[in-house]
Design a protein around this motif. Sequence first.
Motif, short mmCIF file in Angstrom:
data_model
loop_
_atom_site.label_atom_id
_atom_site.label_comp_id
_atom_site.label_asym_id
_atom_site.label_seq_id
_atom_site.Cartn_x
_atom_site.Cartn_y
_atom_site.Cartn_z
N ALA A 57 -12.12 0.02 -7.11
CA ALA A 57 -12.81 1.31 -6.20
C ALA A 57 -11.97 2.40 -6.43
O ALA A 57 -12.44 3.62 -6.27
N LEU A 58 -10.68 2.04 -6.65
CA LEU A 58 -9.81 3.25 -6.53
C LEU A 58 -9.96 4.09 -7.93
O LEU A 58 -9.93 5.21 -8.03
N ASP A 174 -2.59 -2.49 -1.07
CA ASP A 174 -3.65 -3.44 -1.38
C ASP A 174 -4.34 -3.64 -2.74
O ASP A 174 -5.40 -3.98 -3.05
N ALA A 175 -3.83 -2.76 -3.73
CA ALA A 175 -4.22 -2.67 -5.02
C ALA A 175 -3.27 -3.42 -5.96
O ALA A 175 -3.47 -3.17 -7.31
N CYS A 176 -2.20 -3.72 -5.34
CA CYS A 176 -1.03 -4.47 -6.31
C CYS A 176 -0.70 -5.87 -5.78
O CYS A 176 -0.67 -6.23 -4.64
N VAL A 199 1.36 2.89 -0.10
CA VAL A 199 0.34 3.44 0.74
C VAL A 199 -0.81 2.65 0.80
O VAL A 199 -0.70 1.77 0.04
N GLU A 200 -1.81 2.82 1.65
CA GLU A 200 -3.04 1.98 1.47
C GLU A 200 -4.22 2.79 0.60
O GLU A 200 -4.02 4.01 0.38
N SER A 201 -5.01 1.86 -0.09
CA SER A 201 -5.93 2.42 -1.03
C SER A 201 -6.98 3.60 -0.22
O SER A 201 -7.42 4.52 -0.78
N GLY A 202 -7.25 3.24 1.10
CA GLY A 202 -7.97 4.36 1.92
C GLY A 202 -7.42 5.58 1.71
O GLY A 202 -8.05 6.76 1.67
N MET A 205 -7.89 7.23 -1.83
CA MET A 205 -9.11 7.77 -2.08
C MET A 205 -9.46 8.83 -1.08
O MET A 205 -9.93 9.79 -1.68
N ARG A 206 -8.76 9.13 0.02
CA ARG A 206 -8.92 10.61 0.82
C ARG A 206 -8.15 11.46 -0.02
O ARG A 206 -8.46 12.58 -0.01
N TYR A 207 -7.07 11.11 -0.48
CA TYR A 207 -6.21 12.20 -1.17
C TYR A 207 -7.00 12.63 -2.43
O TYR A 207 -6.83 13.76 -2.74
#
Length: 213
Positions: A57-58, A174-176, A199-202, A205-207
Amino acid sequence: MSDQRTTDADYAAAGFGGALGFGRHPALLIVDFGMAYLTPGAPLYAGVEAEFETTIALRAAADAAGVPVIFSRVEYSPGGAEGGLFYRKIPHILGSFDTGNPLADFDPRLTPRTTDTVITKHYPSAFFGTDLADRLHQRGIDTLAIAGVTTSGCVRATALDALCHGFIPLIVRDACGDRDPAVQAANLFDLQAKYADVVESGDVMRYFAGLKG
């Protein structure tokens, strides 16, 4: 330290855990996420399917925002001469990455495209013995969102070298992944305290989305 004070409070009181923030020109770095870590029964299998799905998703979010995507991978000639003492330390494990071993392949669900950068490495850090830092500097990259495996090994080594080379390391929690939850938690804690922003994936993604236009 008194019994009443938590580890978090102790580190905060000492001044650890400052924030580096988000830079203006990021790249997504996917560290070693391939079949060796996703194949049940393999020496490096880590049970990181959820983190792998988050990384997919990232990558889609990076593509949508025009953020460069970089993959690192490991490969050795049979016997691992390029890996030196690292290979000598854990030959059975690193033999997974000998040329021709299918465990060294990318998962078909997450493979580099022709527009992506692929870094082949022989040691834990994606920077050590490679031209990654030069490539990033040439493109004006100032921030690396880091996903991949394992948090205690190649992700950690890469994040530390990113910091040393002047890039903001964002560890995407959450991606490691790692093979043991306690090891994962301890390394995320230490990375956040000293070397990176966890940091969190969400948020990432917003960044990325906010960079468009």
